[in-house]
Write a protein that holds these residues in place. Structure first.
Motif, mmCIF file in Angstrom:
data_model
loop_
_atom_site.group_PDB
_atom_site.id
_atom_site.type_symbol
_atom_site.label_atom_id
_atom_site.label_comp_id
_atom_site.label_asym_id
_atom_site.label_seq_id
_atom_site.Cartn_x
_atom_site.Cartn_y
_atom_site.Cartn_z
ATOM 1 N N ASP A 139 -3.189 -19.287 -6.118
ATOM 2 C CA ASP A 139 -3.452 -18.531 -7.343
ATOM 3 C C ASP A 139 -3.564 -19.505 -8.512
ATOM 4 O OD1 ASP A 139 -3.864 -16.551 -9.135
ATOM 5 O OD2 ASP A 139 -1.800 -15.826 -9.175
ATOM 6 N N ARG A 178 -0.697 -18.062 -2.526
ATOM 7 C CA ARG A 178 -0.797 -16.609 -2.550
ATOM 8 C C ARG A 178 0.071 -16.015 -1.448
ATOM 9 N NH1 ARG A 178 -1.919 -13.125 -5.511
ATOM 10 N NH2 ARG A 178 -3.586 -11.985 -4.488
ATOM 11 N N PRO A 179 0.623 -14.808 -1.658
ATOM 12 C CA PRO A 179 1.472 -14.182 -0.646
ATOM 13 C C PRO A 179 0.761 -14.038 0.701
ATOM 14 C CG PRO A 179 1.634 -12.993 -2.717
ATOM 15 C CD PRO A 179 0.529 -13.989 -2.889
ATOM 16 N N ASP A 214 -11.958 -12.983 -3.283
ATOM 17 C CA ASP A 214 -11.250 -12.221 -4.319
ATOM 18 C C ASP A 214 -12.141 -11.905 -5.513
ATOM 19 O OD1 ASP A 214 -11.293 -14.976 -5.216
ATOM 20 O OD2 ASP A 214 -9.832 -14.392 -6.733
ATOM 21 N N VAL A 237 -9.524 -9.359 -1.072
ATOM 22 C CA VAL A 237 -8.150 -9.216 -1.553
ATOM 23 C C VAL A 237 -8.198 -9.467 -3.057
ATOM 24 C CG1 VAL A 237 -5.763 -9.971 -1.296
ATOM 25 C CG2 VAL A 237 -7.318 -10.092 0.668
ATOM 26 N N ASN A 284 -7.615 -10.079 -6.957
ATOM 27 C CA ASN A 284 -6.535 -10.785 -7.625
ATOM 28 C C ASN A 284 -6.651 -10.582 -9.129
ATOM 29 O OD1 ASN A 284 -4.419 -12.433 -8.285
ATOM 30 N ND2 ASN A 284 -5.305 -14.320 -7.497
ATOM 31 N N ASP A 311 -4.722 -5.101 -0.058
ATOM 32 C CA ASP A 311 -4.000 -5.460 -1.273
ATOM 33 C C ASP A 311 -3.448 -6.876 -1.226
ATOM 34 O OD1 ASP A 311 -4.443 -2.976 -2.445
ATOM 35 O OD2 ASP A 311 -2.613 -2.116 -1.584
ATOM 36 N N SER A 312 -3.200 -7.383 -0.013
ATOM 37 C CA SER A 312 -2.554 -8.686 0.130
ATOM 38 C C SER A 312 -2.830 -9.244 1.518
ATOM 39 C CB SER A 312 -1.035 -8.523 -0.068
ATOM 40 O OG SER A 312 -0.348 -9.717 0.239
#
Length: 206
Positions: free
Chosen positions: A7, A79-80, A157, A175, A177, A191-192
């Motif tokens: 990110d 990022r997760p 993203d 996804v 962001n 979402d993730s």
């Protein structure tokens, strides 16, 4: 890479505002978000016009890279779910390419923070003549993986990146962001990346 694996968009935005202050230009968050996913030289041209500074686009890019590389060398903002997904993909032996409009010298510290061999192929913005939203970066990555792009899944993203991947023939896992992404026939939304593994990615392709 930017916005999906890491990110770093806040790093870019902060550096753009610092550039405006340094050279007496004006900038806004709206302008900054308009650049998400774009080829860096195209971004340099946009900044020159809308920031109102007297620098060549290539010099703008180099000054932005100076600032953002320093930030990434200090801390990589993962990022997760990204690292876990990469680890699972590597364990299954699934071919993996990093396709980014960032330049090699910005990608280097991110790759250095990953296990060796995290990606089989790396395509950067300074390795193609036409960047995103053109299909060239994804076509180059697929060719170097010796795969048909139609058999590849891209993770994106931004609309710019999704358009590039779609134009190359890829299915796109979106996804979102920092910017909203439009729906599309070849776009699947999550979402993730958290909780996704190689099996889940294969299932997305039907």
């Amino acid at each position: 890479m930017d916005g999906t694996l890491v990110d770093t968009e806040p790093y870019w935005i902060e550096t753009e505002f610092a550039l405006a202050e340094k050279h007496g230009g004006t900038w806004s968050t709206e302008h900054a978000l308009n650049l998400v996913g774009h080829d860096l030289l195209d971004s340099g041209r946009y900044i020159r016009e809308h920031m109102g500074i007297d620098l060549e686009p290539s010099e703008i890019v180099e000054q932005l890279l100076d600032g953002v590389v320093a930030r990434v060398e200090d801390e990589v903002p993962w990022r997760p779910g990204a690292l876990e997904l990469l680890e699972d993909l590597a364990a299954t032996g699934m071919p993996r390419a990093l396709v980014t409009m960032s330049y090699k010298r910005f990608v280097a510290p991110v790759l250095a923070a990953l296990p060796e061999g995290a990606f089989d192929v790396v395509v950067t913005g300074d390795a193609v003549t036409r960047g995103k939203p053109h299909p060239d970066p994804y076509l180059k990555a697929a060719a170097e993986l010796r795969l048909d792009a139609a058999h590849c899944l891209a993770i994106e993203d931004s609309n710019t990146g999704a358009k590039s991947a779609e134009s190359a023939g890829c299915l796109v896992l979106v996804v979102p962001n920092h910017v909203p992404v439009l729906a599309g026939e070849r776009r699947v939304f999550r979402d993730s990346l958290a909780g996704l593994d190689a099996r889940a990615l294969v299932a997305l392709g039907g």
